[in-house]
Each structure stands twice: as structure tokens, then as C-alpha cells.
Design a protein around this motif. Structure first.
Motif, short mmCIF file in Angstrom:
data_model
loop_
_atom_site.label_atom_id
_atom_site.label_comp_id
_atom_site.label_asym_id
_atom_site.label_seq_id
_atom_site.Cartn_x
_atom_site.Cartn_y
_atom_site.Cartn_z
N VAL A 1 0.75 -0.88 0.03
CA VAL A 1 0.13 -0.21 0.08
C VAL A 1 1.09 0.98 -0.33
O VAL A 1 1.76 1.14 0.77
CB VAL A 1 -0.98 0.59 1.51
CG1 VAL A 1 -1.82 0.95 1.02
CG2 VAL A 1 -1.75 -0.91 1.36
N LEU A 2 0.67 2.31 -1.21
CA LEU A 2 1.08 3.83 -0.78
C LEU A 2 0.48 4.23 -0.67
O LEU A 2 -0.11 4.82 -0.91
CB LEU A 2 1.66 3.87 -2.10
CG LEU A 2 2.18 2.59 -3.29
CD1 LEU A 2 2.14 3.93 -4.58
CD2 LEU A 2 3.66 3.00 -2.57
N ALA A 3 0.84 4.99 0.91
CA ALA A 3 0.09 5.84 1.60
C ALA A 3 0.73 7.40 1.80
O ALA A 3 2.18 7.64 1.47
CB ALA A 3 -0.11 5.22 3.03
N LEU A 4 0.10 8.13 2.27
CA LEU A 4 0.52 9.44 1.58
C LEU A 4 1.69 9.97 3.26
O LEU A 4 2.70 9.73 3.09
CB LEU A 4 -0.56 11.05 1.58
CG LEU A 4 -1.27 10.39 -0.07
CD1 LEU A 4 -2.35 11.86 -0.25
CD2 LEU A 4 -0.48 10.39 -0.76
N GLN A 5 0.58 9.31 3.84
CA GLN A 5 1.88 9.84 5.12
C GLN A 5 1.65 9.03 6.11
O GLN A 5 0.71 7.47 6.07
CB GLN A 5 0.31 11.11 6.10
CG GLN A 5 1.10 12.32 5.24
CD GLN A 5 0.04 13.25 5.68
OE1 GLN A 5 -1.33 13.31 5.78
NE2 GLN A 5 0.67 14.42 6.12
N MET B 1 4.70 7.99 1.82
CA MET B 1 5.42 8.71 1.03
C MET B 1 5.97 9.83 1.79
O MET B 1 7.44 10.41 1.80
CB MET B 1 4.74 9.02 0.34
CG MET B 1 4.19 8.86 -1.23
SD MET B 1 5.03 7.68 -1.47
CE MET B 1 5.48 6.36 -1.46
N CYS B 2 5.78 9.96 3.22
CA CYS B 2 5.86 11.59 4.30
C CYS B 2 6.03 11.12 5.74
O CYS B 2 5.13 9.98 6.15
CB CYS B 2 5.50 12.59 3.83
SG CYS B 2 6.26 13.38 1.97
N ALA C 1 2.54 14.10 -1.70
CA ALA C 1 1.46 13.90 -2.91
C ALA C 1 2.24 14.09 -4.41
O ALA C 1 2.33 13.67 -5.09
CB ALA C 1 0.10 14.94 -3.06
N ARG C 2 3.09 14.74 -3.98
CA ARG C 2 3.85 15.41 -5.35
C ARG C 2 5.25 14.44 -5.17
O ARG C 2 5.23 13.71 -6.10
CB ARG C 2 4.97 16.80 -4.56
CG ARG C 2 5.86 16.91 -5.78
CD ARG C 2 6.85 17.69 -5.47
NE ARG C 2 7.80 17.91 -4.79
CZ ARG C 2 8.78 16.81 -4.94
NH1 ARG C 2 9.25 16.88 -5.86
NH2 ARG C 2 9.62 16.11 -3.97
N LEU D 1 7.33 8.71 -7.72
CA LEU D 1 7.53 7.52 -7.53
C LEU D 1 6.41 7.00 -8.44
O LEU D 1 6.81 5.97 -9.44
CB LEU D 1 6.99 7.25 -6.74
CG LEU D 1 6.79 5.28 -6.78
CD1 LEU D 1 8.11 5.00 -6.26
CD2 LEU D 1 5.90 5.08 -4.51
N LEU D 2 5.00 7.13 -8.68
CA LEU D 2 4.29 6.72 -9.93
C LEU D 2 5.00 6.95 -11.31
O LEU D 2 5.07 5.80 -12.02
CB LEU D 2 2.81 7.15 -10.17
CG LEU D 2 2.66 6.65 -8.10
CD1 LEU D 2 1.05 7.46 -8.51
CD2 LEU D 2 2.36 5.09 -8.60
N ASP D 3 5.29 8.14 -11.61
CA ASP D 3 5.59 8.24 -13.09
C ASP D 3 7.42 7.51 -13.23
O ASP D 3 7.71 6.85 -13.91
CB ASP D 3 7.06 10.09 -12.79
CG ASP D 3 5.43 10.30 -13.29
OD1 ASP D 3 4.47 10.40 -13.53
OD2 ASP D 3 5.81 11.87 -12.86
N LEU D 4 8.22 7.20 -12.19
CA LEU D 4 9.40 6.24 -11.88
C LEU D 4 9.18 4.88 -12.46
O LEU D 4 9.72 4.14 -12.63
CB LEU D 4 9.78 6.50 -10.48
CG LEU D 4 11.24 5.64 -11.09
CD1 LEU D 4 11.94 5.77 -11.70
CD2 LEU D 4 12.11 5.58 -9.61
N ILE D 5 8.13 4.36 -11.63
CA ILE D 5 7.63 2.54 -11.36
C ILE D 5 6.34 3.09 -13.34
O ILE D 5 6.94 1.91 -13.68
CB ILE D 5 6.24 2.79 -10.97
CG1 ILE D 5 6.46 2.37 -9.47
CG2 ILE D 5 5.46 1.11 -11.37
CD1 ILE D 5 5.98 1.87 -8.28
#
Length: 212
Positions: free
Chosen positions: A81-85, A103-104, A114-115, A120-124
Motif C-alpha cells: 500500500v502506498l500511503a501519503l503519510q 511517502m512522508c 502527494a508530490r 514515484l508513480l512516474d518512475l514506476i
């Protein structure tokens, strides 16, 4: 819109709109079966999904039970799970089923989290894209090295040899390969190819700044 694609060798993705997500419990029996299958056979990446959703909790429990029945009593983690905080309590709650990656820290600004997720999604997406799609794309012609240029020239006549109806299996396979190599992009399909600015002679003359 709902999208589902992938096979045994490639990742699959399920994309739900907000409306479909809200109707999931009522009309999503088929989709629930797909999610069951993915969790049982693959490692699923959850993005933008509330891990407090009742439907997801039920599906996760069913998958955990099935894995414990088939295995040695210890179920493996079925996703990330990718969570924001950071949320230590929620991560602990789901630790048997999924790994939570924040992420933070918890006190970070949501906008920064969010940034980082977008990066990360762009890299994936970049890493999951075949790195050969530039070879036959006219936009990248000036960036090819000698070996790549020879390969591109050797393949330049192949599209003309393919049957127009594309009925044969071999022809379809070759056409698919050419598309993966960039054929049909930008200046393909008979369109005027873009200017090859990478190999154009440079104009190093001093430029005058004219008024107005």
C-alpha cells in the motif's frame, strides 16, 4: 471507466472511478472475483485506496483464509500500500496482509506527500515501459548510435512487406513488434517525419538583438 489488463508475465491493473468504487458492494461481484484472483496469484500495489473500506477488508480476510488453508498456516503478504503519510496504527492493523510504504512522515505537508507519490508513480511507469520504443520513432532518429541506426535502416522496409489485412498470426506478431519499437509514432504511417534537429549543422553566428 474500469480497466483490467495483464497476463501471467505482465502486471495487471484495476482502475475504478469514484462512482464505480461507491457501487462496488452492490454490483461488483465480478470485479471482486478478479481482485480475489490477483491477490491469490500476484503481488498487488494499492494506490489511492482506503484500507478501511468494508469490501476490501472482507476480500483481504477471505484471501488470507484461503492462503492459510493452502499453505503451512502462515499467509504471505499479498500487496503493498502506498500511503501519503505514516500511520503506524493502520500499518500495524494490515501488516499480515500488506506492507505499507509512506511517502512522508505523519507531520509532513499533504502537498509534499502527494508530490512524492506522483514522482514515484512516474518512475514506476517509466521502469515498466520497454526501453526500445524509440528505435523506429522518427522523433528520435538523430539520437541513435551507429548500431541502432543500422538496425533501424534494416527494419525500415519490413512494414511494407506486411499484408494489409494482417490476418496471419506471424504478420500480427511482427506488426506488434514494430509498434513496440516505435513504428507508427509521430511521423510514421506516411506522415511527414519531424525535422532531425539533432544532426542539423549548428549556426554559431553572432545574433543581433533588434529593437521591438
Amino acid at each position: 471507466m474500469l480497466k483490467l489488463h495483464g497476463d501471467a508475465a505482465h502486471p495487471a491493473s484495476v482502475v475504478l472511478t469514484r462512482e464505480e468504487y461507491l457501487q462496488f458492494g452492490n454490483t461488483g461481484a465480478a470485479l471482486a472475483g478478479v481482485l480475489h484472483s490477483l491477490l491469490l496469484t500476484r503481488h498487488v500495489l494499492f494506490v489511492g485506496t482506503s484500507m478501511l473500506d468494508d469490501d476490501l477488508i472482507r476480500i483481504a480476510h477471505q484471501v488470507r483464509t484461503a492462503l492459510q488453508t493452502q499453505g503451512s498456516g502462515t499467509a504471505r503478504r499479498t500487496g503493498t500500500v502506498l500511503a501519503l503519510q505514516e500511520d503506524a496504527a493502520r500499518a500495524r492493523l494490515w501488516e499480515r496482509d500488506v506492507e505499507t510504504v509512506a511517502m512522508c512522515p505523519a507531520d509532513a505537508a499533504p502537498a509534499e506527500a502527494a508530490r512524492r507519490l506522483e514522482v514515484l508513480l512516474d518512475l514506476i511507469g517509466c521502469l515498466s515501459t520497454p526501453p526500445t520504443g524509440y528505435l523506429l520513432d522518427p522523433a528520435y532518429r538523430g539520437l541513435l548510435d551507429e548500431e541502432e541506426r543500422r538496425l533501424a535502416e534494416a527494419l525500415a522496409g519490413v512494414p511494407a512487406a506486411l499484408p494489409r489485412d494482417g490476418s496471419s498470426t506471424v504478420g500480427q506478431e511482427v506488426a506488434a513488434l514494430l509498434r513496440r519499437l516505435g513504428h507508427g509514432s509521430c511521423g510514421g504511417d506516411g506522415a511527414e517525419p519531424p525535422a532531425d534537429v539533432a544532426t542539423r549543422p549548428r549556426d554559431d553566428r553572432t545574433q543581433e538583438q533588434r529593437p521591438g
